[in-house]
Design a protein around this motif. Structure first.
Motif, PDB file in Angstrom:
ATOM      1  N   ALA A  92      -7.199   1.916  -7.865  1.00  0.00           N
ATOM      2  CA  ALA A  92      -5.989   1.191  -7.463  1.00  0.00           C
ATOM      3  C   ALA A  92      -5.129   2.084  -6.575  1.00  0.00           C
ATOM      4  CB  ALA A  92      -5.198   0.805  -8.701  1.00  0.00           C
ATOM      5  N   GLU A  93      -4.426   1.465  -5.635  1.00  0.00           N
ATOM      6  CA  GLU A  93      -3.579   2.263  -4.734  1.00  0.00           C
ATOM      7  C   GLU A  93      -2.539   3.069  -5.520  1.00  0.00           C
ATOM      8  OE1 GLU A  93      -1.348  -0.285  -2.092  1.00  0.00           O
ATOM      9  OE2 GLU A  93      -0.662  -1.571  -3.718  1.00  0.00           O
ATOM     10  N   GLY A  94      -2.173   2.571  -6.698  1.00  0.00           N
ATOM     11  CA  GLY A  94      -1.144   3.254  -7.495  1.00  0.00           C
ATOM     12  C   GLY A  94      -1.719   4.179  -8.554  1.00  0.00           C
ATOM     13  N   SER A 107       9.542 -12.350   4.513  1.00  0.00           N
ATOM     14  CA  SER A 107      10.039 -10.996   4.784  1.00  0.00           C
ATOM     15  C   SER A 107      10.404 -10.378   3.451  1.00  0.00           C
ATOM     16  CB  SER A 107      11.277 -11.053   5.683  1.00  0.00           C
ATOM     17  OG  SER A 107      12.318 -11.729   5.004  1.00  0.00           O
ATOM     18  N   ARG A 108      10.639  -9.090   3.468  1.00  0.00           N
ATOM     19  CA  ARG A 108      11.072  -8.430   2.230  1.00  0.00           C
ATOM     20  C   ARG A 108      12.562  -8.113   2.328  1.00  0.00           C
ATOM     21  NH1 ARG A 108       6.656  -6.987  -0.777  1.00  0.00           N
ATOM     22  NH2 ARG A 108       4.719  -6.497   0.322  1.00  0.00           N
ATOM     23  N   THR A 109      13.357  -8.609   1.375  1.00  0.00           N
ATOM     24  CA  THR A 109      14.783  -8.251   1.305  1.00  0.00           C
ATOM     25  C   THR A 109      14.983  -7.638  -0.080  1.00  0.00           C
ATOM     26  OG1 THR A 109      15.136 -10.344   2.464  1.00  0.00           O
ATOM     27  CG2 THR A 109      17.103  -9.127   1.832  1.00  0.00           C
ATOM     28  N   ILE A 148      -0.636 -11.149  -5.328  1.00  0.00           N
ATOM     29  CA  ILE A 148      -2.005 -10.693  -5.585  1.00  0.00           C
ATOM     30  C   ILE A 148      -2.000  -9.627  -6.688  1.00  0.00           C
ATOM     31  CG2 ILE A 148      -2.781 -11.166  -3.221  1.00  0.00           C
ATOM     32  CD1 ILE A 148      -2.859  -8.025  -2.878  1.00  0.00           C
ATOM     33  N   ASP A 149      -0.796  -9.111  -7.023  1.00  0.00           N
ATOM     34  CA  ASP A 149      -0.718  -8.032  -8.022  1.00  0.00           C
ATOM     35  C   ASP A 149      -0.791  -8.564  -9.458  1.00  0.00           C
ATOM     36  OD1 ASP A 149      -0.269  -6.546  -5.743  1.00  0.00           O
ATOM     37  OD2 ASP A 149       1.889  -6.381  -6.050  1.00  0.00           O
ATOM     38  N   ASN A 150      -0.522  -9.853  -9.661  1.00  0.00           N
ATOM     39  CA  ASN A 150      -0.530 -10.496 -10.995  1.00  0.00           C
ATOM     40  C   ASN A 150       0.388  -9.784 -11.990  1.00  0.00           C
ATOM     41  OD1 ASN A 150      -1.386 -12.482 -12.827  1.00  0.00           O
ATOM     42  ND2 ASN A 150      -2.958 -11.154 -13.682  1.00  0.00           N
ATOM     43  N   LEU A 166      -8.006  -0.395  -3.845  1.00  0.00           N
ATOM     44  CA  LEU A 166      -7.502  -1.774  -3.852  1.00  0.00           C
ATOM     45  C   LEU A 166      -5.994  -1.813  -4.046  1.00  0.00           C
ATOM     46  CD1 LEU A 166     -10.442  -3.230  -5.958  1.00  0.00           C
ATOM     47  CD2 LEU A 166     -10.114  -3.386  -3.488  1.00  0.00           C
ATOM     48  N   MET A 167      -5.377  -2.906  -3.577  1.00  0.00           N
ATOM     49  CA  MET A 167      -3.924  -3.065  -3.696  1.00  0.00           C
ATOM     50  C   MET A 167      -3.528  -3.366  -5.137  1.00  0.00           C
ATOM     51  SD  MET A 167      -2.554  -5.120  -0.408  1.00  0.00           S
ATOM     52  CE  MET A 167      -2.165  -4.289   1.124  1.00  0.00           C
ATOM     53  N   GLY A 168      -2.273  -3.642  -5.353  1.00  0.00           N
ATOM     54  CA  GLY A 168      -1.797  -3.969  -6.695  1.00  0.00           C
ATOM     55  C   GLY A 168      -0.460  -3.336  -7.021  1.00  0.00           C
ATOM     56  N   HIS A 169       0.030  -2.495  -6.086  1.00  0.00           N
ATOM     57  CA  HIS A 169       1.309  -1.813  -6.253  1.00  0.00           C
ATOM     58  C   HIS A 169       1.268  -0.968  -7.535  1.00  0.00           C
ATOM     59  CE1 HIS A 169       5.295  -0.919  -5.120  1.00  0.00           C
ATOM     60  NE2 HIS A 169       5.914  -1.656  -6.034  1.00  0.00           N
ATOM     61  N   GLY A 187      -7.329  -3.092   2.275  1.00  0.00           N
ATOM     62  CA  GLY A 187      -5.922  -3.316   2.629  1.00  0.00           C
ATOM     63  C   GLY A 187      -5.513  -4.774   2.653  1.00  0.00           C
ATOM     64  N   HIS A 188      -4.888  -5.170   3.751  1.00  0.00           N
ATOM     65  CA  HIS A 188      -4.290  -6.518   3.817  1.00  0.00           C
ATOM     66  C   HIS A 188      -5.313  -7.646   3.909  1.00  0.00           C
ATOM     67  CE1 HIS A 188      -0.834  -3.974   4.423  1.00  0.00           C
ATOM     68  NE2 HIS A 188      -0.092  -4.993   4.035  1.00  0.00           N
ATOM     69  N   GLN A 189      -6.587  -7.291   4.054  1.00  0.00           N
ATOM     70  CA  GLN A 189      -7.603  -8.359   3.968  1.00  0.00           C
ATOM     71  C   GLN A 189      -7.495  -9.050   2.613  1.00  0.00           C
ATOM     72  OE1 GLN A 189     -11.696  -7.443   5.271  1.00  0.00           O
ATOM     73  NE2 GLN A 189     -10.841  -5.475   5.858  1.00  0.00           N
ATOM     74  N   GLN A 190      -7.045  -8.275   1.608  1.00  0.00           N
ATOM     75  CA  GLN A 190      -6.923  -8.832   0.250  1.00  0.00           C
ATOM     76  C   GLN A 190      -5.849  -9.913   0.172  1.00  0.00           C
ATOM     77  OE1 GLN A 190      -7.391  -5.177  -2.702  1.00  0.00           O
ATOM     78  NE2 GLN A 190      -6.757  -4.520  -0.674  1.00  0.00           N
ATOM     79  N   ARG A 191      -4.995  -9.969   1.180  1.00  0.00           N
ATOM     80  CA  ARG A 191      -3.937 -10.990   1.185  1.00  0.00           C
ATOM     81  C   ARG A 191      -4.199 -12.064   2.236  1.00  0.00           C
ATOM     82  NH1 ARG A 191       1.079  -7.382   1.100  1.00  0.00           N
ATOM     83  NH2 ARG A 191       1.707  -8.642   2.874  1.00  0.00           N
ATOM     84  N   GLY A 192      -5.338 -11.936   2.933  1.00  0.00           N
ATOM     85  CA  GLY A 192      -5.556 -12.822   4.073  1.00  0.00           C
ATOM     86  C   GLY A 192      -6.467 -14.000   3.785  1.00  0.00           C
TER      87      GLY A 192
HETATM   88  O1  F6P Z   1       2.798  -7.024  -3.607  1.00  0.00           O
HETATM   89  C1  F6P Z   1       1.700  -7.292  -2.805  1.00  0.00           C
HETATM   90  C2  F6P Z   1       1.251  -6.068  -2.066  1.00  0.00           C
HETATM   91  O2  F6P Z   1       0.121  -6.398  -1.299  1.00  0.00           O
HETATM   92  C3  F6P Z   1       0.960  -4.843  -2.936  1.00  0.00           C
HETATM   93  O3  F6P Z   1      -0.272  -4.933  -3.579  1.00  0.00           O
HETATM   94  C4  F6P Z   1       1.052  -3.738  -1.925  1.00  0.00           C
HETATM   95  O4  F6P Z   1       1.387  -2.531  -2.546  1.00  0.00           O
HETATM   96  C5  F6P Z   1       2.151  -4.213  -1.017  1.00  0.00           C
HETATM   97  O5  F6P Z   1       2.245  -5.614  -1.190  1.00  0.00           O
HETATM   98  C6  F6P Z   1       1.928  -3.924   0.450  1.00  0.00           C
HETATM   99  O6  F6P Z   1       3.042  -4.323   1.143  1.00  0.00           O
HETATM  100  P1  F6P Z   1       3.167  -4.514   2.709  1.00  0.00           P
HETATM  101  O7  F6P Z   1       2.568  -5.826   3.083  1.00  0.00           O
HETATM  102  O8  F6P Z   1       4.637  -4.487   2.948  1.00  0.00           O
HETATM  103  O9  F6P Z   1       2.425  -3.380   3.343  1.00  0.00           O
END
Ligand code: F6P
Length: 357
Positions: A230-232, A73-75, A135-137, A177-180, A280-285
């Motif tokens: 990049a998303e940012g 979770s995020r805190t 995944i943001d390195n 792509l993600m990366g914050h 999106g979240h496929q990049q984390r899956g």
């Molecule tokens: O920090 C990992 C990350 O996937 C970022 O690249 C992205 O901006 C963010 O988390 C997305 O967060 P959430 O899963 O809360 O939508």
């Protein structure tokens, strides 16, 4: 004497978390007498004392498994010392849980927010070891974080796959792509996938330059273009704005996305047909790449060695291909962003990649 190790995963999940947990556990069981307590759903589990006693079998068969067996979770760090409506003192509770579980140390697997929270707990006197996951390195002090290369593989495949359809339809394909706040993922996947234009937050772009690069490709007889964004990513004007002004501007567009915004400008200005893909979240899956399995195992087992030596208040980093312990106080709160003078930027430029500047 038995060592009691608490372990938690916090922040966005990514491939490699379970491989790292397994690394910590297997190496610890192999080196000393220990008991492992899984703290569930990140720091929340520490605040509300949600935990599970784990045994050696819990760490078998998880090397290749995506996500996290502990939940996450995020805190947010900035909320940690804030007493909210539920009247709970989060920091006090975390220290109490640590003491109630009689932990000798706590291993936290996470990104920047997690490292700030881990450092806060160190300041509170807890024995903490952090492992760099994202995944943001973008974690300061380590060349690489686990999860990054798996995400690069996934993002690259997305770019590879849009090539053929871009070609068939003579289109400009934008892949967001993600990366914050960091452009690492877009830079690596963009280069690996042969993107023609790469837009990252660290190199604010000029829209005119993007249109020009697309026009130049058309004039040169290239019937399609691939843009990794990049998303940012932000324009040069946006980069001059304060955080508040930028937020106000972005809030004007419901569900703002860097790629959709730019795609519509490209269509208007150049007449080229555009399409947007956001994996999106496929990049984390899914399962970690072999690279991440090795990296997570390396970092996890090194953490176990640090536990054996009672070296706490650290994060495990990779520097010049060597694993090392870095003091948490040196890295917490710092971001590792792409340096526009980075060799990789000039490497990409040499093969014709444009960065919109
Ligand atoms: O920090 C990992 C990350 O996937 C970022 O690249 C992205 O901006 C963010 O988390 C997305 O967060 P959430 O899963 O809360 O939508």
């Amino acid at each position: 004497m038995e060592k009691r190790i608490g372990i938690l995963t916090s922040g966005g999940d990514c491939p490699g978390l379970n491989a790292a947990i397994r690394g910590v556990a297997k190496a610890s069981f192999g080196m000393f007498d220990c008991s492992i307590i899984g703290i569930e759903d990140g720091f929340k589990g520490l605040i509300y004392n949600k935990h599970k006693q784990m045994n050696e079998f819990d760490f078998s068969g998880i090397l290749t498994r995506g996500g996290t067996i502990l939940g996450t979770s995020r805190t947010p760090y900035k909320q940690m010392r804030v007493i909210e409506q539920d009247n709970i003192d989060k920091v006090r509770n975390m220290v109490n849980t640590y003491e109630a579980l009689k932990l000798d140390c706590l291993v936290t697997l996470g990104g920047n927010g997690t490292h700030k929270n881990a450092n806060l707990l160190r300041e509170e006197g807890l024995n903490v070891i952090a492992l760099p996951k994202t995944i943001d390195n973008d974690i300061w002090g380590t060349d690489i974080t686990f999860g990054f290369h798996s995400a690069v593989d996934i993002a690259t495949e997305v770019i590879d796959r849009v090539h053929t359809t871009a070609d068939s339809h003579d289109r400009v394909m934008l892949v967001e792509l993600m990366g914050h706040k960091a452009g690492w993922l877009t830079l690596y996947a963009g280069i690996a996938g042969g993107a023609d234009i790469i837009l990252i937050p660290e190199i604010p772009y000029n829209e005119e330059k993007v249109f020009e690069a697309l026009e130049n490709r058309r004039t040169a007889g290239k019937n399609f273009s691939i843009l990794a964004i990049a998303e940012g990513a932000m324009t040069q004007e946006e980069a001059m704005m304060s955080k508040k002004e930028l937020k106000k501007l972005r809030d004007l567009t419901p569900n703002y996305s860097a790629s959709y915004q730019l795609a519509s400008e490209i269509a208007k200005r150049t007449g080229l047909e555009t399409r947007v893909t956001i994996p999106g979240h496929q990049q984390r899956g899914g399962s970690p790449s072999p690279y991440d399995r090795v990296l997570s195992t390396t970092l996890g087992t090194f953490a176990a060695e640090m536990i054996a030596e009672k070296k706490y208040g650290i994060t495990i980093s990779i520097v010049n291909n060597k694993t090392k312990a870095t003091p948490l106080r040196e890295i917490a709160g710092k971001l590792k962003l792409v340096d526009p003078n980075e060799e990789l930027i000039s490497t990409a430029s040499k093969v014709g990649v444009r960065f919109g500047n």
